[in-house]
Design an enzyme around this catalytic site. Structure first.
Site, PDB file in Angstrom:
ATOM      1  N   GLU A  36       0.867  -1.220   0.266  1.00 11.99           N
ATOM      2  CA  GLU A  36       0.006   0.062  -0.029  1.00 11.99           C
ATOM      3  C   GLU A  36       0.912   1.323   0.119  1.00 11.99           C
ATOM      4  OE1 GLU A  36      -3.107  -0.110  -1.353  1.00 11.99           O
ATOM      5  OE2 GLU A  36      -3.526  -1.280   0.262  1.00 11.99           O
ATOM      6  N   HIS A  37       0.456   2.327  -0.827  1.00  7.51           N
ATOM      7  CA  HIS A  37       1.142   3.501  -0.992  1.00  7.51           C
ATOM      8  C   HIS A  37       2.576   3.161  -1.470  1.00  7.51           C
ATOM      9  CE1 HIS A  37      -2.032   5.987   0.654  1.00  7.51           C
ATOM     10  NE2 HIS A  37      -2.289   5.156   1.299  1.00  7.51           N
ATOM     11  N   GLY A 123     -12.400   1.674  -1.759  1.00  6.98           N
ATOM     12  CA  GLY A 123     -11.191   1.452  -1.911  1.00  6.98           C
ATOM     13  C   GLY A 123     -10.847   0.206  -2.752  1.00  6.98           C
ATOM     14  N   SER A 125     -11.404   0.266  -6.171  1.00  7.02           N
ATOM     15  CA  SER A 125     -11.084   0.825  -7.491  1.00  7.02           C
ATOM     16  C   SER A 125     -12.208   0.719  -8.439  1.00  7.02           C
ATOM     17  CB  SER A 125     -10.056  -0.322  -8.057  1.00  7.02           C
ATOM     18  OG  SER A 125      -8.858   0.189  -7.378  1.00  7.02           O
ATOM     19  N   ASP A 171      -4.034   0.242  -9.531  1.00  3.20           N
ATOM     20  CA  ASP A 171      -5.415  -0.220  -9.685  1.00  3.20           C
ATOM     21  C   ASP A 171      -5.662  -0.443 -10.962  1.00  3.20           C
ATOM     22  OD1 ASP A 171      -5.351   0.707  -7.064  1.00  3.20           O
ATOM     23  OD2 ASP A 171      -6.547   2.808  -7.401  1.00  3.20           O
ATOM     24  N   TYR A 220      -3.958  11.941   0.602  1.00  7.20           N
ATOM     25  CA  TYR A 220      -3.121  10.956  -0.441  1.00  7.20           C
ATOM     26  C   TYR A 220      -2.192  11.896  -0.810  1.00  7.20           C
ATOM     27  CZ  TYR A 220      -2.459   7.810  -4.242  1.00  7.20           C
ATOM     28  OH  TYR A 220      -1.943   6.816  -5.261  1.00  7.20           O
TER      29      TYR A 220
HETATM   30  C1  GLA Z   1      -5.130   4.311  -4.422  1.00  4.67           C
HETATM   31  C2  GLA Z   1      -4.424   4.639  -5.661  1.00  4.67           C
HETATM   32  C3  GLA Z   1      -3.274   3.668  -6.127  1.00  4.67           C
HETATM   33  C4  GLA Z   1      -2.442   3.209  -4.594  1.00  4.67           C
HETATM   34  C5  GLA Z   1      -3.293   3.167  -3.482  1.00  4.67           C
HETATM   35  C6  GLA Z   1      -2.538   3.078  -2.366  1.00  4.67           C
HETATM   36  O1  GLA Z   1      -5.692   3.250  -4.715  1.00  4.67           O
HETATM   37  O2  GLA Z   1      -5.138   5.089  -6.809  1.00  4.67           O
HETATM   38  O3  GLA Z   1      -2.520   4.103  -7.184  1.00  4.67           O
HETATM   39  O4  GLA Z   1      -1.445   4.458  -4.604  1.00  4.67           O
HETATM   40  O5  GLA Z   1      -4.146   4.219  -3.283  1.00  4.67           O
HETATM   41  O6  GLA Z   1      -1.627   1.871  -2.184  1.00  4.67           O
END
Ligand code: GLA
Length: 367
Positions: A36-37, A123, A125, A171, A220
């Site tokens: 993540e991130h 979260g 997508s 994503d 973010y």
């Molecule tokens: C969102 C963003 C991704 C990623 C995640 C965190 O989903 O769209 O690109 O950075 O956050 O992991």
């Protein structure tokens, strides 16, 4: 030109447009198991597709106006290819058409029908699923020579340029290339990838914490800026280029903690990708949550509580928040025979504490 009308809900293509679509395509949402991130730090991620899809049906429009109908919202938006619509959901579709045009694809005006089962705003997508499904339908309609990676890249650009989210590529790559039985180990710098089977006897559970991700956008972008600043101070292109936490000692706080999350998370992803033991995989997920909570500071108390309840359950190997954080969903790796039981027991305990969660993956029958 942009017009929006509230239409009757959930009409099919023929009812909206008076004839059948020429093509229909679909793309799944995704849940990130680990990493993540890390994607905007050129790092490693391990997402998997979920069973819920977004479907996009289209045909050439009779004039130069695109008409977009979103079944879930019951809304119609009209626009031309020369002017972006102001409606947020339409900007994802417009962004894809516009990015495709910029690569030289001859995009005609279109009648477009969108329907989706991917939960929104948690979260998973839903936006990437919409982008990838739109580009797949466009590829089929026009015969444009786009491969699946190219589709993910155009979709990411659409999200950055037209939806205003400075996201990484995880994503869109997951929606375009992952399936529901294997996780996709992706090197976001090179886009090298490998399919990774889930550890033996395990399955994925996703629960919504019920907390809206209100700070997700600003938080973010702030985290992303902190990582870029940390990389700049360390003299590397991206935090992906740092292998050991000892190299971070010179950084001031909070940059050191943010960078430590990225460095340790990349290591966890690479370790997890070679884990056939679900318990060992779960330990890495638990450590990821602690790192996201303590070093990266993207959790909220409700997510922490839901993750605790999951981690304490005997049939759960590991659990963590998933996606950008600041609310939204948690992912758990569970005994594959106990998914429904874990969901019921954990959600009941969560609700006894006054919170309202819900099961997102696997989708409830008929959902
Ligand atoms: C969102 C963003 C991704 C990623 C995640 C965190 O989903 O769209 O690109 O950075 O956050 O992991």
């Amino acid at each position: 030109m942009t017009t929006s009308t509230a239409a009757t809900r959930s009409l099919d293509f023929e009812t909206v447009f008076g004839g059948p679509p020429t093509v229909t395509a679909q793309a799944p949402g995704r849940v990130n198991l680990l990493g993540e991130h890390t994607d905007y730090n050129d790092g490693f991620v391990l997402p998997i597709a979920i069973a819920q899809h977004t479907r996009v049906a289209m045909r050439r429009a009779p004039d130069n106006v695109c008409t977009l109908y979103a079944a879930r919202l019951g809304e119609t938006v009209c626009f031309t290819l020369d002017e972006a619509p102001t409606e947020h959901f339409a900007s994802y579709v417009y962004g894809c058409l516009s990015e495709a045009r910029q690569t030289g694809i001859d995009v005609p005006a279109l009648d477009i029908h969108v329907s989706s089962e991917v939960p929104m705003g948690v979260g998973l997508s839903s936006s990437a699923a919409l982008e990838v499904a739109t580009l797949r339908a466009l590829r089929e309609l026009t015969g444009a020579p786009l491969d699946d990676v190219h589709i993910a890249q155009l979709a990411q650009r659409a999200e950055i340029e037209f939806a205003g989210v400075n996201c990484g590529i995880m994503d869109q790559m997951a929606s375009s290339l992952a399936d529901t039985t294997h996780a996709l180990l992706l090197d976001t710098r090179t886009l090298a990838r490998r399919r990774v089977p889930l550890p033996r006897g395990s399955a994925v559970l996703v629960l919504d914490s019920g907390v809206a991700r209100t700070l997700a956008g600003s938080g973010y972008n702030q985290r992303r800026a902190e990582c870029e600043e940390a990389a700049r101070q360390l003299g590397v292109k991206a935090l992906r280029d740092i292998d050991t936490v000892a190299s971070l000692d010179a950084l001031p706080q909070p940059l050191r903690r943010r960078a430590r999350h990225v460095v340790t998370e990349n290591a966890r992803v690479l370790k997890a990708a070679d884990c056939s033991d679900p318990a060992a995989f779960g330990v890495l997920m638990n450590a990821s949550h602690a790192s996201l909570r303590d070093d990266y500071a993207v959790s909220v108390p409700e997510l922490d509580r839901l993750v605790d309840l999951l981690q304490d359950h005997a049939q759960v190997f590991g659990a963590r928040l998933t996606g950008a954080g600041f609310g939204g969903a948690c992912v758990a790796l569970c005994d594959s025979k106990a998914l429904q039981r874990v969901a019921q027991e954990v959600l009941a305990a969560f609700s006894r504490e006054g919170f309202t969660g819900r099961l997102l993956v696997p989708p409830a029958a008929g959902a």
